[in-house]
Design a protein around this motif. Structure first.
Motif, PDB file in Angstrom:
ATOM      1  N   LYS A 152      17.408  21.921  28.220  1.00 49.33           N
ATOM      2  CA  LYS A 152      17.521  21.028  27.068  1.00 49.33           C
ATOM      3  C   LYS A 152      18.845  20.273  27.155  1.00 49.33           C
ATOM      4  O   LYS A 152      19.855  20.828  27.582  1.00 49.33           O
ATOM      5  N   SER A 153      18.827  19.026  26.747  1.00 45.28           N
ATOM      6  CA  SER A 153      20.065  18.240  26.729  1.00 45.28           C
ATOM      7  C   SER A 153      19.942  17.133  25.698  1.00 45.28           C
ATOM      8  O   SER A 153      18.846  16.841  25.194  1.00 45.28           O
ATOM      9  N   ASN A 154      21.077  16.518  25.404  1.00 43.66           N
ATOM     10  CA  ASN A 154      21.135  15.443  24.408  1.00 43.66           C
ATOM     11  C   ASN A 154      22.004  14.321  24.951  1.00 43.66           C
ATOM     12  O   ASN A 154      22.980  14.553  25.657  1.00 43.66           O
ATOM     13  N   ALA A 155      21.634  13.091  24.635  1.00 45.56           N
ATOM     14  CA  ALA A 155      22.430  11.932  25.036  1.00 45.56           C
ATOM     15  C   ALA A 155      22.479  10.950  23.883  1.00 45.56           C
ATOM     16  O   ALA A 155      21.488  10.772  23.158  1.00 45.56           O
ATOM     17  N   LYS A 156      23.614  10.310  23.718  1.00 48.11           N
ATOM     18  CA  LYS A 156      23.807   9.314  22.655  1.00 48.11           C
ATOM     19  C   LYS A 156      24.209   7.991  23.279  1.00 48.11           C
ATOM     20  O   LYS A 156      25.020   7.947  24.205  1.00 48.11           O
ATOM     21  N   ASN A 157      23.623   6.912  22.759  1.00 53.54           N
ATOM     22  CA  ASN A 157      23.906   5.576  23.263  1.00 53.54           C
ATOM     23  C   ASN A 157      24.000   4.598  22.103  1.00 53.54           C
ATOM     24  O   ASN A 157      23.391   4.788  21.045  1.00 53.54           O
ATOM     25  N   ALA A 158      24.748   3.547  22.330  1.00 47.50           N
ATOM     26  CA  ALA A 158      24.814   2.429  21.385  1.00 47.50           C
ATOM     27  C   ALA A 158      24.702   1.143  22.182  1.00 47.50           C
ATOM     28  O   ALA A 158      25.211   1.052  23.309  1.00 47.50           O
ATOM     29  N   SER A 159      24.016   0.156  21.646  1.00 51.23           N
ATOM     30  CA  SER A 159      23.829  -1.087  22.398  1.00 51.23           C
ATOM     31  C   SER A 159      23.777  -2.277  21.460  1.00 51.23           C
ATOM     32  O   SER A 159      23.300  -2.195  20.328  1.00 51.23           O
ATOM     33  N   PHE A 160      24.280  -3.383  21.955  1.00 52.72           N
ATOM     34  CA  PHE A 160      24.049  -4.679  21.338  1.00 52.72           C
ATOM     35  C   PHE A 160      22.715  -5.178  21.853  1.00 52.72           C
ATOM     36  O   PHE A 160      22.492  -5.236  23.058  1.00 52.72           O
ATOM     37  N   ASP A 161      21.786  -5.524  20.968  1.00 50.80           N
ATOM     38  CA  ASP A 161      20.409  -5.800  21.374  1.00 50.80           C
ATOM     39  C   ASP A 161      20.083  -7.275  21.571  1.00 50.80           C
ATOM     40  O   ASP A 161      19.465  -7.642  22.570  1.00 50.80           O
ATOM     41  N   TYR A 162      20.415  -8.102  20.617  1.00 53.61           N
ATOM     42  CA  TYR A 162      19.960  -9.486  20.707  1.00 53.61           C
ATOM     43  C   TYR A 162      20.854 -10.408  19.895  1.00 53.61           C
ATOM     44  O   TYR A 162      21.596  -9.978  19.003  1.00 53.61           O
ATOM     45  N   LEU A 163      20.756 -11.666  20.229  1.00 55.68           N
ATOM     46  CA  LEU A 163      21.476 -12.725  19.524  1.00 55.68           C
ATOM     47  C   LEU A 163      20.573 -13.944  19.554  1.00 55.68           C
ATOM     48  O   LEU A 163      20.089 -14.335  20.628  1.00 55.68           O
ATOM     49  N   ALA A 164      20.286 -14.546  18.400  1.00 56.85           N
ATOM     50  CA  ALA A 164      19.327 -15.645  18.362  1.00 56.85           C
ATOM     51  C   ALA A 164      19.701 -16.661  17.294  1.00 56.85           C
ATOM     52  O   ALA A 164      20.342 -16.326  16.292  1.00 56.85           O
ATOM     53  N   MET A 165      19.298 -17.905  17.531  1.00 56.04           N
ATOM     54  CA  MET A 165      19.478 -18.992  16.572  1.00 56.04           C
ATOM     55  C   MET A 165      18.171 -19.767  16.450  1.00 56.04           C
ATOM     56  O   MET A 165      17.406 -19.855  17.414  1.00 56.04           O
ATOM     57  N   GLN A 166      17.944 -20.324  15.276  1.00 53.12           N
ATOM     58  CA  GLN A 166      16.726 -21.101  15.051  1.00 53.12           C
ATOM     59  C   GLN A 166      17.016 -22.243  14.092  1.00 53.12           C
ATOM     60  O   GLN A 166      17.741 -22.069  13.105  1.00 53.12           O
ATOM     61  N   PHE A 167      16.428 -23.413  14.362  1.00 51.88           N
ATOM     62  CA  PHE A 167      16.639 -24.583  13.510  1.00 51.88           C
ATOM     63  C   PHE A 167      15.486 -25.553  13.738  1.00 51.88           C
ATOM     64  O   PHE A 167      14.695 -25.410  14.680  1.00 51.88           O
TER      65      PHE A 167
END
Length: 432
Positions: free
Chosen positions: A96-111
Motif C-alpha cells: 500500500k502507498s499514497n501519493a499527493k500531487n497538485a497541478s495547474f490544469d487550464y487557462l482559457a479566454m473567450q469573446f
C-alpha cells in the motif's frame, strides 16, 4: 482598449503554458501508452461527471464542444483558469502507498467576434506521465538479487484556438485547432545486490504536432420552459510528429553520475513518427428547465485500436466512456446567497485504452484498468471588482480497477478549483 487587453491576456496564457512542468499524476499505469489522458473538461464540467458535449452556457467556457462558443455575451470577455489537488492511494496485495500531487490544469479566454461568431483561446493538458516504483527479486540459482526502479515524468500539452459559428438561432458548429507538444521520459534502472554494474534503459519521446476537433450543437424548444440540446463532437486521429530516442547505458559500478559513477552508452536508437492519437467520437443530450435545471448524458468512443505505439499497433484497445451530470440553480437572482449557488453532481464509467503486461504465461498482455468515479460541486457566485465571476469547487472520487488479479488498484481523491471572470470589456458608456 479591448484589443490590447486581448493581446496581453494571450501572451499571459502562453507564458503560463511553459510554467506547467510539474507532474500532475503519480500512477504506475502511466508507464504504458501516453499516460493519463485529459478530456478537456473544466472544473464545472468535472462536477457533472465530465459531461459537456451538449452544454450551452454563457457563464463558462466549454472546449469539449467548440460549437458552445456562440453562447458568449456580446459585451463579455471571459477568462477561466483551474487547478487540481490530488491524493492517490495504491494497493497491490500487501503493498500500500499514497501519493499527493497538485497541478495547474487550464487557462482559457473567450469573446465574441461577431453576433454569430465566438472565439476561444486555451491552454490545456493532453496527457501526463508520472510514476516512481521499485521491484526487487532474487536471481535463480544465485544469492544475488536485482532491483528495478521504474521512473517516468512528463506531459503533452496543447495551445488551442477555436471558433464557434451560429448557423441558425438553434444550430451552431465549431472547430478547435491546437498545437500539441511536450516530452515524456521513461527510465528503468537495474542494480545488483552484490554491487555489480548498473544498467539504465531509457526512452525519451518528444512531440511537436497538431490536434483538431469539430463540434455541433442543436437546440429544440419543447415549450417556453423546456428545451433539449443535442451535441456532437469529433477529433481527428493521426500519426504524431514525434521523435523517440531509445537507449541503454551501463555504469561501471552501482552509483549514478550524480554520486560519482560514470555511464557509457551501449546502444541508442532514434525513430520518427512512431506514435499516434485516436479518432474520437462524442455525443451528448441535455435537457434544460428554464435556467434552473440542466441534466445531461454523454458517450465518448476513442478508436485507439490500431493506433501506433512505438511503431506497433497491438498495444491499444478502444476506449469508451459514459457520463451523467446534473446542475441545479434554485434562483438566478435573490437576496439569499444559498439560493444563487449552482449545485452540481455527476458520475462516469470508462474502459481502458491501453494494455498492460501480465504475469500470466498464457497472456503476456491484458486489458488495462477500468475506471469509475462520482463527483459533487458548487458554483459560487462572486462579485470581484464589478465583475460577474464564479468560483467552481469540485470534489471527485475515482476508483481504478485492474482487469486481472494481482495487479494494482488505485483510489483517487481530487479537489478541483476553477475561477471564471466575466468582465464587461465591450460596453460603451454614454456621458451626458
Amino acid at each position: 482598449m479591448p484589443s490590447k487587453k486581448i493581446i496581453v491576456s494571450a501572451l499571459l496564457a502562453a507564458s503560463c503554458a511553459g510554467a506547467w512542468s510539474q507532474s500532475s499524476t503519480n500512477s504506475p499505469y502511466t508507464r504504458y501508452g501516453l499516460g493519463d489522458t485529459y478530456d478537456m473538461s473544466f472544473s464545472n464540467n468535472a462536477a457533472m461527471g465530465g459531461v459537456g458535449y451538449a452544454l450551452r452556457s454563457g457563464l463558462h467556457i466549454n472546449p469539449m464542444n467548440p460549437a458552445s462558443y456562440t453562447t458568449v455575451d456580446s459585451l463579455s470577455f471571459m477568462f477561466d483558469t483551474g487547478m487540481t489537488l490530488k491524493s492517490s492511494n495504491f494497493e497491490e496485495g500487501n503493498y500500500k502507498s499514497n501519493a499527493k500531487n497538485a497541478s495547474f490544469d487550464y487557462l482559457a479566454m473567450q469573446f465574441r467576434l461577431h453576433p454569430r461568431l465566438g472565439m476561444a483561446v486555451a491552454y490545456t493538458p493532453y496527457s501526463t506521465v508520472g510514476f516512481n516504483l521499485t521491484r526487487t527479486k532474487a536471481i535463480e540459482n544465485s544469492d544475488v538479487s536485482i532491483s528495478n526502479n521504474f521512473y517516468g515524468d512528463g506531459n503533452l500539452q496543447q495551445i488551442m484556438a477555436g471558433l464557434g459559428f451560429k448557423i441558425l438561432d438553434n444550430l451552431s458548429v465549431g472547430v478547435n485547432a491546437a498545437y500539441l507538444f511536450g516530452k515524456l521520459e521513461y527510465q528503468t534502472v537495474a542494480t545488483l545486490s552484490n554491487g555489480g554494474d548498473m544498467s539504465v534503459i531509457y526512452n525519451n519521446l518528444t512531440v511537436a504536432s497538431y490536434n483538431v476537433n469539430f463540434g455541433l450543437q442543436y437546440t429544440q424548444k419543447i415549450n417556453k420552459d423546456n428545451a433539449l440540446t443535442l451535441g456532437l463532437a469529433y477529433t481527428l486521429g493521426h500519426d504524431l510528429n514525434a521523435t523517440d530516442i531509445h537507449g541503454i547505458q551501463v555504469a561501471n559500478n552501482s552509483s549514478s553520475t550524480t554520486t560519482g559513477g560514470s555511464y557509457s552508452v551501449v546502444k541508442e536508437e532514434r525513430t520518427e513518427n512512431g506514435y499516434g492519437i485516436p479518432h474520437t467520437f462524442g455525443g451528448g443530450l441535455a435537457w434544460q428547465y428554464k435556467k434552473n435545471l440542466t441534466v445531461e448524458a454523454d458517450y465518448t468512443l476513442q478508436k485507439w485500436e490500431g493506433v501506433k505505439y512505438d511503431n506497433r499497433t497491438d498495444r491499444y484497445m478502444n476506449r469508451s466512456k459514459v457520463a451523467f451530470g446534473v446542475e441545479y440553480l434554485p434562483k438566478e437572482y435573490g437576496k439569499n446567497y444559498l439560493t444563487r449557488i449552482r449545485y452540481r453532481a455527476g458520475a462516469h464509467y470508462s474502459t481502458p485504452y491501453l494494455k498492460t503486461p501480465s504475469d500470466n504465461p498464457h497472456s503476456a498482455w491484458v486489458d488495462g484498468p477500468k475506471e469509475y468515479g462520482v463527483s459533487v460541486g458548487f458554483g459560487l457566485p462572486l462579485n470581484l471588482y464589478q465583475q460577474s465571476s464564479t468560483l467552481s469547487v469540485t470534489g471527485e472520487y475515482v476508483h481504478v480497477s485492474p482487469s486481472a488479479k494481482g495487479l494494482l488498484s488505485e483510489n483517487r481523491f481530487m479537489i478541483k478549483l476553477g475561477l471564471t471572470f466575466d468582465e464587461r470589456w465591450f460596453m460603451k458608456f454614454r456621458v451626458n
